[in-house]
Motif scaffolding. Structure first.
Motif, PDB file in Angstrom:
ATOM      1  N   VAL A 183     -45.818  -3.151 -54.743  1.00 33.55           N
ATOM      2  CA  VAL A 183     -46.606  -4.502 -54.624  1.00 33.55           C
ATOM      3  C   VAL A 183     -45.593  -5.216 -53.532  1.00 33.55           C
ATOM      4  O   VAL A 183     -44.290  -5.231 -53.555  1.00 33.55           O
ATOM      5  CB  VAL A 183     -46.597  -5.076 -55.809  1.00 33.55           C
ATOM      6  N   LEU A 184     -46.198  -5.986 -52.551  1.00 31.12           N
ATOM      7  CA  LEU A 184     -45.621  -6.819 -51.637  1.00 31.12           C
ATOM      8  C   LEU A 184     -46.217  -8.203 -51.589  1.00 31.12           C
ATOM      9  O   LEU A 184     -47.510  -8.441 -51.681  1.00 31.12           O
ATOM     10  CB  LEU A 184     -45.682  -6.286 -50.134  1.00 31.12           C
ATOM     11  N   ALA A 185     -45.399  -9.453 -51.800  1.00 29.42           N
ATOM     12  CA  ALA A 185     -46.039 -10.404 -51.885  1.00 29.42           C
ATOM     13  C   ALA A 185     -44.884 -11.823 -51.311  1.00 29.42           C
ATOM     14  O   ALA A 185     -43.658 -11.571 -51.320  1.00 29.42           O
ATOM     15  CB  ALA A 185     -46.454 -11.048 -53.006  1.00 29.42           C
ATOM     16  N   ALA A 229     -55.003  -4.303 -55.107  1.00 26.43           N
ATOM     17  CA  ALA A 229     -55.201  -4.377 -53.720  1.00 26.43           C
ATOM     18  C   ALA A 229     -54.476  -5.758 -52.995  1.00 26.43           C
ATOM     19  O   ALA A 229     -53.782  -5.634 -52.136  1.00 26.43           O
ATOM     20  CB  ALA A 229     -56.623  -4.416 -53.095  1.00 26.43           C
ATOM     21  N   GLU A 230     -54.826  -6.762 -53.891  1.00 24.85           N
ATOM     22  CA  GLU A 230     -54.228  -7.973 -53.444  1.00 24.85           C
ATOM     23  C   GLU A 230     -53.698  -8.583 -54.967  1.00 24.85           C
ATOM     24  O   GLU A 230     -54.414  -9.353 -55.549  1.00 24.85           O
ATOM     25  CB  GLU A 230     -55.291  -9.117 -53.060  1.00 24.85           C
ATOM     26  N   PRO A 231     -52.510  -8.460 -55.247  1.00 23.93           N
ATOM     27  CA  PRO A 231     -52.005  -9.071 -56.453  1.00 23.93           C
ATOM     28  C   PRO A 231     -52.193 -10.448 -56.600  1.00 23.93           C
ATOM     29  O   PRO A 231     -51.623 -11.276 -55.554  1.00 23.93           O
ATOM     30  CB  PRO A 231     -50.761  -8.479 -56.544  1.00 23.93           C
ATOM     31  N   ASP A 232     -52.535 -10.970 -57.728  1.00 18.82           N
ATOM     32  CA  ASP A 232     -52.853 -12.373 -57.850  1.00 18.82           C
ATOM     33  C   ASP A 232     -51.611 -13.194 -58.705  1.00 18.82           C
ATOM     34  O   ASP A 232     -50.485 -12.179 -59.034  1.00 18.82           O
ATOM     35  CB  ASP A 232     -53.982 -12.762 -58.622  1.00 18.82           C
ATOM     36  N   ARG A 260     -50.345  -4.423 -51.223  1.00 14.17           N
ATOM     37  CA  ARG A 260     -49.978  -3.154 -51.950  1.00 14.17           C
ATOM     38  C   ARG A 260     -49.840  -2.242 -50.723  1.00 14.17           C
ATOM     39  O   ARG A 260     -50.522  -2.258 -49.607  1.00 14.17           O
ATOM     40  CB  ARG A 260     -50.835  -2.670 -52.736  1.00 14.17           C
ATOM     41  N   PHE A 261     -48.889  -0.993 -50.815  1.00 11.71           N
ATOM     42  CA  PHE A 261     -48.885  -0.080 -49.767  1.00 11.71           C
ATOM     43  C   PHE A 261     -48.316   1.111 -50.428  1.00 11.71           C
ATOM     44  O   PHE A 261     -47.599   1.080 -51.528  1.00 11.71           O
ATOM     45  CB  PHE A 261     -48.322  -0.405 -48.794  1.00 11.71           C
TER      46      PHE A 261
END
Length: 407
Positions: A183-185, A229-232, A260-261
């Motif tokens: 997870v990347l944010a 796919a898009e962590p909130d 994410r990747f």
């Protein structure tokens, strides 16, 4: 519009391709840089530029403007919730840049693109490579729409799924079980953690990286088994609650972007096939632990750009073989080092007491901390640092010893 001929065709306008093109342009070599994306990305994975990379970028006129837009980090801490197990200082590095610069990859690309424009080289986009043939005079590259370019050399800087590498027939292999999910944010948080250093939190469910960025942002990176796919904000808050500070927990105020990747540890069989040469993620992919990937790619690019310029000026062709012989072992070493850091961070419960004891031991041994700082910073690649070169096996047990790679 694409030219009919060029000395060097660089495919891919990420940090590696931009750096290679800039190095060549500053040496007076005709270079064409193409990119298949219509616009540059505004989000990015890499968020740290290490000291040796900054020294290389100084030579290209890109170091100072990048530093002006980044946030110096003078330490890196390993934590178990509220307990600091190990702190790695960067402020005593033997460099004009005694820190790790926290800055988004998109900003790094902007600075390099600006310097490249000053050198008279635009990024030509969007052009998608569809064919590549090489012969005794160089290579011919075809693009969608039917356009073609003849080049004396082609640099594949087009990333993990490199079309250049595939069309050149260069195998890209790695362990079958090496895939990792992340997870990347970029977020804004209420936090009591210091903003002059990055931290990695070790937890049973996996590590969490907390890295400050300019403008009050924080980069979060975490290994997870099956990320959305898009962590909130709720998902990221749960990660912080499970792995981050406990007594004074962080609170997310805003998610600026998230993704994410999956990353496979892979290495190209060779970095050269005739006039085709690889640099950056086209040649190597590994764990993001330690922030080594983009930095190694930029180092590849400067080395390759200087080598091609030397050959273009009359040097022997074998210099390109020597480039490939230098860079592939280094990529293997960096991959091993990043894997070892990852295994330390994700040690099973039965081994964690021994791991934590080892980290505390390193914390009271300044020479060991200095060796690891040199290794993370990339300064072990610099010829001037040869007298204090890092033996990686001295710093992290079982790793591959460092090699001299500076030019």
């Amino acid at each position: 519009m694409l030219p009919e001929r060029t000395d060097v065709l660089v495919v891919g306008a990420g940090p590696t391709g931009l750096t290679a093109a800039l190095t060549l342009a500053r040496r007076g070599v005709e270079v064409t840089l193409i990119e298949q994306r219509e616009t540059p990305p505004v989000t990015s994975r890499a968020a740290v530029v290490h000291a040796y990379t900054l020294e290389l970028l100084d030579r290209l006129g890109a170091g100072a403007p990048l530093v002006a837009r980044g946030l110096p980090s003078v330490r890196f801490s390993i934590r178990d919730r509220d307990h600091v197990l190990f702190t790695l200082p960067f402020d005593r590095l033997p460099s004009r840049h005694p820190y790790a610069l926290m800055v988004s990859q998109s900003v790094t690309e902007e600075v390099l693109t600006e310097r490249l424009a000053d050198a008279g080289v635009p990024v030509l986009r969007p052009y998608r490579l569809t064919g590549l043939r090489h012969d005794g005079d160089g290579a011919v590259a075809w693009f969608d729409g039917g356009a073609s370019v003849r080049a004396r050399w082609v640099i594949g800087a087009d990333g993990l799924r490199s079309t250049v590498r595939e069309l050149a027939g260069i195998p890209f292999t790695g362990p079958a079980d090496s895939a990792e999910s992340f997870v990347l944010a970029d977020v804004r948080v209420d936090s009591t953690l210091p903003r002059d250093g990055a931290s990695v939190f070790l937890a049973r469910s996996g590590p969490l990286v907390w890295a400050p960025l300019p403008d009050g942002r924080v980069r979060l990176v975490a290994t997870v088994a099956d990320p959305p796919a898009e962590p909130d904000a709720d998902y990221l808050q749960r990660l912080l609650d499970e792995r981050g500070p406990a007594r004074r927990p962080d609170r997310i105020r805003e998610v600026l972007w998230s993704s994410r990747f999956r990353l496979h540890r892979q290495l190209a069989e060779t970095f050269r096939r005739g006039p085709v040469l690889l640099a950056g993620d086209s040649g190597h992919a590994h764990s993001p632990a330690g922030g080594q990937g983009m930095n190694l790619g930029i180092s590849d690019a400067v080395d390759l750009g200087e080598t091609l310029a030397d050959v273009r000026a009359g040097g022997p062709d074998r210099l390109l073989d020597e480039y490939a012989a230098r860079r592939r072992p280094l990529a293997h070493e960096v991959s091993d080092f990043a894997d070892r850091l990852t295994r330390l961070a994700t040690a099973p419960p039965a081994l964690r007491p021994a791991r934590d004891l080892l980290l505390r031991l390193f914390a009271v041994l300044p020479p060991a901390r200095h060796r690891i700082a040199l290794r993370l910073s990339g300064l072990h690649q610099r010829p001037a640092a040869e007298g204090s070169n890092v033996a990686l096996s001295d710093a992290v047990p079982g790793a591959v010893p460092g090699r001299r790679t500076g030019r």
